[in-house]
Design a protein around this motif. Sequence first.
Motif, PDB file in Angstrom:
ATOM      1  N   PRO A   1      -9.355  -6.974  -0.864  1.00 21.26           N
ATOM      2  CA  PRO A   1     -10.508  -6.071  -0.706  1.00 21.26           C
ATOM      3  C   PRO A   1     -10.098  -4.600  -0.668  1.00 21.26           C
ATOM      4  O   PRO A   1     -10.820  -3.735  -1.160  1.00 21.26           O
ATOM      5  N   GLU A   2      -8.922  -4.331  -0.120  1.00 18.45           N
ATOM      6  CA  GLU A   2      -8.410  -2.949  -0.089  1.00 18.45           C
ATOM      7  C   GLU A   2      -8.144  -2.447  -1.503  1.00 18.45           C
ATOM      8  O   GLU A   2      -8.456  -1.308  -1.846  1.00 18.45           O
ATOM      9  N   LEU A   3      -7.579  -3.305  -2.354  1.00 17.56           N
ATOM     10  CA  LEU A   3      -7.345  -2.936  -3.746  1.00 17.56           C
ATOM     11  C   LEU A   3      -8.665  -2.683  -4.465  1.00 17.56           C
ATOM     12  O   LEU A   3      -8.805  -1.699  -5.207  1.00 17.56           O
ATOM     13  N   ASP A   4      -9.635  -3.568  -4.240  1.00 16.38           N
ATOM     14  CA  ASP A   4     -10.959  -3.389  -4.857  1.00 16.38           C
ATOM     15  C   ASP A   4     -11.567  -2.054  -4.447  1.00 16.38           C
ATOM     16  O   ASP A   4     -12.097  -1.312  -5.283  1.00 16.38           O
TER      17      ASP A   4
ATOM     18  N   LEU B   1       0.826  -1.212   0.000  1.00 21.73           N
ATOM     19  CA  LEU B   1       0.000   0.000   0.000  1.00 21.73           C
ATOM     20  C   LEU B   1       0.858   1.259   0.000  1.00 21.73           C
ATOM     21  O   LEU B   1       0.530   2.235  -0.695  1.00 21.73           O
ATOM     22  N   GLU B   2       1.963   1.256   0.742  1.00 19.70           N
ATOM     23  CA  GLU B   2       2.868   2.412   0.739  1.00 19.70           C
ATOM     24  C   GLU B   2       3.458   2.628  -0.647  1.00 19.70           C
ATOM     25  O   GLU B   2       3.577   3.760  -1.117  1.00 19.70           O
ATOM     26  N   CYS B   3       3.815   1.552  -1.315  1.00 15.20           N
ATOM     27  CA  CYS B   3       4.367   1.650  -2.663  1.00 15.20           C
ATOM     28  C   CYS B   3       3.319   2.208  -3.628  1.00 15.20           C
ATOM     29  O   CYS B   3       3.609   3.102  -4.417  1.00 15.20           O
ATOM     30  N   LEU B   4       2.099   1.691  -3.544  1.00 16.20           N
ATOM     31  CA  LEU B   4       1.029   2.157  -4.431  1.00 16.20           C
ATOM     32  C   LEU B   4       0.719   3.633  -4.218  1.00 16.20           C
ATOM     33  O   LEU B   4       0.422   4.352  -5.162  1.00 16.20           O
ATOM     34  N   GLU B   5       0.783   4.094  -2.970  1.00 11.75           N
ATOM     35  CA  GLU B   5       0.488   5.492  -2.664  1.00 11.75           C
ATOM     36  C   GLU B   5       1.661   6.415  -2.967  1.00 11.75           C
ATOM     37  O   GLU B   5       1.457   7.581  -3.291  1.00 11.75           O
TER      38      GLU B   5
END
Length: 153
Positions: free
Chosen positions: A129-132, A100-104
């Motif tokens: 589910p977080e990605l969805d 999530l840190e990488c994606l943000e």
Amino acid sequence: MTRRLVELDVRPMLQAREEPFARIMEAVQGLKGNDVLQLHATFLPEPLIRVMSRQGLSHCAVQMSPEHFIVDFYRDDSKRPYKHLDNRGLEPPQPMTRTLECLEGISELQNGDIGLEIWNDRVPAFLLPELDETGWVYEIYEEDDIVRVRIDR
């Protein structure tokens, strides 16, 4: 098949005005199968990218700061650039937090210019589910010793 993320930081060599090409090519020669060479440099090494492309390697480049570029070199038929993040061997929730840190934190991912491929020991059940919920799409590839998840906008 074991996959490895081989990190090579040539920034100290470049800052000392040394030539890192031989060291880089030595690392490339040691790559097997679907290994990824993750190169850290002080600039975007465009001539090296051309050399690697002629050797059949795809690449994904991310600028982390004005003098820190990360370039992943890998074999891939999709021709879609992917940054690689190896989460294997980490205890929960570290794989999810790192992903999530990488994606943000990387604008190229946010803009959809590149994708992210994470390597996990198991399917990241709590991450999906977080990605969805946040609008990311993903594909899961379960192999003998690794679960690869490709995440895109």
